[in-house]
Design a protein around this motif. Sequence first.
Motif, PDB file in Angstrom:
ATOM      1  N   VAL A 120      -8.224   1.904   2.667  1.00  0.00           N
ATOM      2  CA  VAL A 120      -8.547   0.482   2.582  1.00  0.00           C
ATOM      3  C   VAL A 120      -7.589  -0.177   1.600  1.00  0.00           C
ATOM      4  CG1 VAL A 120     -10.990   0.813   3.141  1.00  0.00           C
ATOM      5  CG2 VAL A 120     -10.239   0.940   0.754  1.00  0.00           C
ATOM      6  N   ALA A 121      -7.615  -1.510   1.562  1.00  0.00           N
ATOM      7  CA  ALA A 121      -6.772  -2.239   0.614  1.00  0.00           C
ATOM      8  C   ALA A 121      -7.165  -1.869  -0.804  1.00  0.00           C
ATOM      9  CB  ALA A 121      -6.911  -3.740   0.847  1.00  0.00           C
ATOM     10  N   LYS A 122      -6.187  -1.455  -1.607  1.00  0.00           N
ATOM     11  CA  LYS A 122      -6.455  -0.971  -2.964  1.00  0.00           C
ATOM     12  C   LYS A 122      -6.034  -1.975  -4.047  1.00  0.00           C
ATOM     13  CE  LYS A 122      -7.900   3.000  -1.370  1.00  0.00           C
ATOM     14  NZ  LYS A 122      -7.139   4.238  -1.391  1.00  0.00           N
ATOM     15  N   GLY A 123      -5.190  -2.931  -3.700  1.00  0.00           N
ATOM     16  CA  GLY A 123      -4.733  -3.880  -4.722  1.00  0.00           C
ATOM     17  C   GLY A 123      -3.770  -3.251  -5.703  1.00  0.00           C
TER      18      GLY A 123
ATOM     19  N   TRP B 229      -2.214  -4.309   3.169  1.00  0.00           N
ATOM     20  CA  TRP B 229      -1.394  -5.105   2.249  1.00  0.00           C
ATOM     21  C   TRP B 229      -2.126  -6.428   1.986  1.00  0.00           C
ATOM     22  CZ3 TRP B 229       4.584  -5.046   3.218  1.00  0.00           C
ATOM     23  CH2 TRP B 229       5.257  -5.568   2.097  1.00  0.00           C
ATOM     24  N   ARG B 230      -3.228  -6.340   1.255  1.00  0.00           N
ATOM     25  CA  ARG B 230      -4.142  -7.473   1.106  1.00  0.00           C
ATOM     26  C   ARG B 230      -4.822  -7.409  -0.258  1.00  0.00           C
ATOM     27  NH1 ARG B 230      -9.554  -7.829   1.807  1.00  0.00           N
ATOM     28  NH2 ARG B 230      -9.683  -5.705   2.616  1.00  0.00           N
TER      29      ARG B 230
ATOM     30  N   PRO C 286       0.808  -1.222   0.000  1.00  0.00           N
ATOM     31  CA  PRO C 286       0.000   0.000   0.000  1.00  0.00           C
ATOM     32  C   PRO C 286       0.840   1.270   0.000  1.00  0.00           C
ATOM     33  CG  PRO C 286       0.078  -0.945   2.189  1.00  0.00           C
ATOM     34  CD  PRO C 286       0.756  -1.935   1.281  1.00  0.00           C
ATOM     35  N   GLY C 287       0.202   2.365  -0.412  1.00  0.00           N
ATOM     36  CA  GLY C 287       0.840   3.671  -0.351  1.00  0.00           C
ATOM     37  C   GLY C 287       2.016   3.800  -1.302  1.00  0.00           C
ATOM     38  N   ASP C 288       2.927   4.710  -0.941  1.00  0.00           N
ATOM     39  CA  ASP C 288       4.139   4.960  -1.726  1.00  0.00           C
ATOM     40  C   ASP C 288       5.360   4.496  -0.942  1.00  0.00           C
ATOM     41  OD1 ASP C 288       2.828   6.065  -3.893  1.00  0.00           O
ATOM     42  OD2 ASP C 288       2.908   8.094  -3.103  1.00  0.00           O
TER      43      ASP C 288
END
Length: 840
Positions: free
Chosen positions: A628-631, A556-557, A164-166
């Motif tokens: 939330v988890a973005k994939g 991370w999902r 997730p994120g940068d």
Amino acid sequence: MKDTSLPLEGIRILDFCDQRGQGCGRLLADLGAEVILVEPPAGMASRAKPPLYDGASLHFIAHNLNKLSLTLDLASQAGREELLTLLPSVDILLDGSAPNYLSSLGLDVATLRQAHPELLYLSITDFGLAGPRRSYVATESVHMALGTMLSRSGRAGREPLLPPGDMALETASVQAAWVALLAYWQRQFVGRGDLLDFSINDAVAQLLDPGVGATGSASAGRTAVEAAPHSRPLVEFTPGELPSVALMYPVFQCADGAVRLCVLNPRQWHAMSEWLGPDHPFKHKKYDGTAGRLMKIDKINALIAELFKHQTRAQLVDEGRKRGIPIASLALPHELFNDSHFAARELFTEVDAGTKKGLMPSGYLRMDGRRIGARTPCPTVGQHTEVLSNKPAQPLEPTPEKQSIGRRPLEGIRVLDLGVIVAGGELGRLFADQGADVIKLENRAFGDGLRQSFDGNPVSIPFAQASRGKRSLGLNLRSDEGKHLFNELVKKTDIVLTNFKPGTTESLGIDYETLKHINPGIICAESSAMGSVGPNAKTMGYGPLVRASTSLTGLWRYPDQADGYGDGVTIYPDHFVARVSAVAILAKLIERRRTGKGGFIDLSQAECIMNVLATEFLRESLQPGSMVAKGNSDEFDAPNSIFPCWGHDEWCAISVTNDQQWQALCKVMDRPDLSSNHDYSTCDGRLARREELEAEVRRWCQDRTPQEVMEQCQSVGVPAGKMLRLSEFIVDEHFQARKFFRVLQQPTAGRPLETENGPVGHSETLPEPDIRRAPARAEHTRAVAREVLQLSDDEIDELIAKGVLEQGNSAEKGAKSQKFKTFAARAGASLVVKINALRG
């Protein structure tokens, strides 16, 4: 009155980081440097970078607190002259602008350094100024792919999963700050400027989950290549397959969410076994060890799942703590805003975001009892024009007798290293690389878990990577004489490093409050899971639990799979946390030259993770439910994802981030119909039709190798990167060309080891590390006792006989057993053979 000064006060930095690296200047500004954004009259392009709230870029806000803003029209002669006039008062120039931006304006490096010969010019580019990929462009996903992290993230049988994120870009910014301060420190001795060739991709390959760095204790002495399978980890138990260590960090659903467990050593398993009750079938002592439990882990985890499913997270965490079992709740992002521990540590701060105020993590660390972080709001465009006439007083002057640029930056600095495992070991190694005398304190009764290996090797490969270049002193700190000797060492030491559970140094009588009376200039840096103070300070410091408690695991999902967590095998944030600590310590060393005073650095691994997600937390506070988890599909433009290519489990990241890149992608795909379709001509249009566009890209990729897709996209300026595996990484021509790898001759390894080079690709004043082997335990006890403590041989003999000092054997060697060879081969050690064959 409370001291409000900051370590880097008096250092002036010009920040041209519009496209990349803004976090570097932000961290240096947090530490007190005067960081000046140099913006065009209309402002930096990143002021419009999503996510936006009420017209304001939350990313820009989070990365530019504590900075100043100066507008210069560098397209005009007057603007360029103003910059050259300002330059002599500047220490460091951070250039993370578009490629060749300054050069195209007649402000190339040579011109700038002619105006100010002592200028430190830190070039921050995606792939460096040299190497086959020097002209490539990148995004977060491209760096994850080419930095090898993507190949190990997610689950076997599914697509690789972007974290997730940068994470890649943020952690690289911290390494850039480390490089900037090393060059600044070195300049005090050599009296000249430098051009520093910093590659974000190099940093990603070193910081996130390094292929040739120290692996965690769960790797049992194996390299990352040996421990990691060819693809993502198998986290379901399959008979006949070697189970992944990810199964040792399981996540269990419970009544109100989920918890993660880390049962590793026999004591923890005995406590868990007792919790399971008297009748389960895994009481035999063969299950005390990790290897024994791994072969039955599916059945063991099923029992634990049944025990946990009707209890709440709070009940399970409380019971686990009572029993001494490492366990953590999978925190939800919004819960952390009101967490009592983070409140006590003043982690979150309120910032202006358009017409509202939001909450975000304030900064990476605490220093001398206060949070080092947000002080002043993000500047408006051109808010601080007065800096053109104000020249700050320089805090340091070069030494009277300038030294050779061949000197190692931290020569003359002594470090007492009590750090263990990866986060602790890696920090000391960073200082040893730069020339410090790093003395690792060890004791047989309380050994460093990183020395453990399947074959009983006294210097395991992970330990060798984390402790190369150090000396080892065997000392019993639990004896009065041992404490006395430690205090004598402190008198002649600059830095003390620890990452014990908080309270340990106090119980040993070696905490900062005690040591500063012995040596007022001592700098103590303590790293732990949750920090040295706060209600949860004594939480057990396992990386998987830290990731869970900061919401990282939950983010991370795979979005379509409730239990599809993708962080099972990573050791993040250990290597990254070591860099944050190193930056803070070096800032303190710089301050000490000015004030003569040392200080205490309190680092929480959890807070480091949460600061990496600062933009996301700020948005969550303003738009609840957004975190939330973005994939793998980017939220702000399309097509921007991970695409399957020709071959088995082969992937390439492709990122379209603007209209020009979309047109270029259409051209390389030979799809004029897509290029001319007005429905796809804008970002909003492409996002609305993401699925159909990404299906078109998948069809184009499926008949091409990842290498072909990457090269064709990059040839027209579209960010793309193949998923680089560890087996490819060590022989990759770009990393080889940048001299990313060095060879570590560790006799106990039985072969030369690949190890990482220094933190920057090229520098005129920072030499490459002197790669020296890691020590056997207590190997240098006599040498340190003679040289530093000034003890005679008779005194040393007596202290060894009494058990105060320990003496090791420099000739210790470990032969790998057949059992280990078989295990390692199944885990992927055969990759080493393939790599050596590729090398010829």
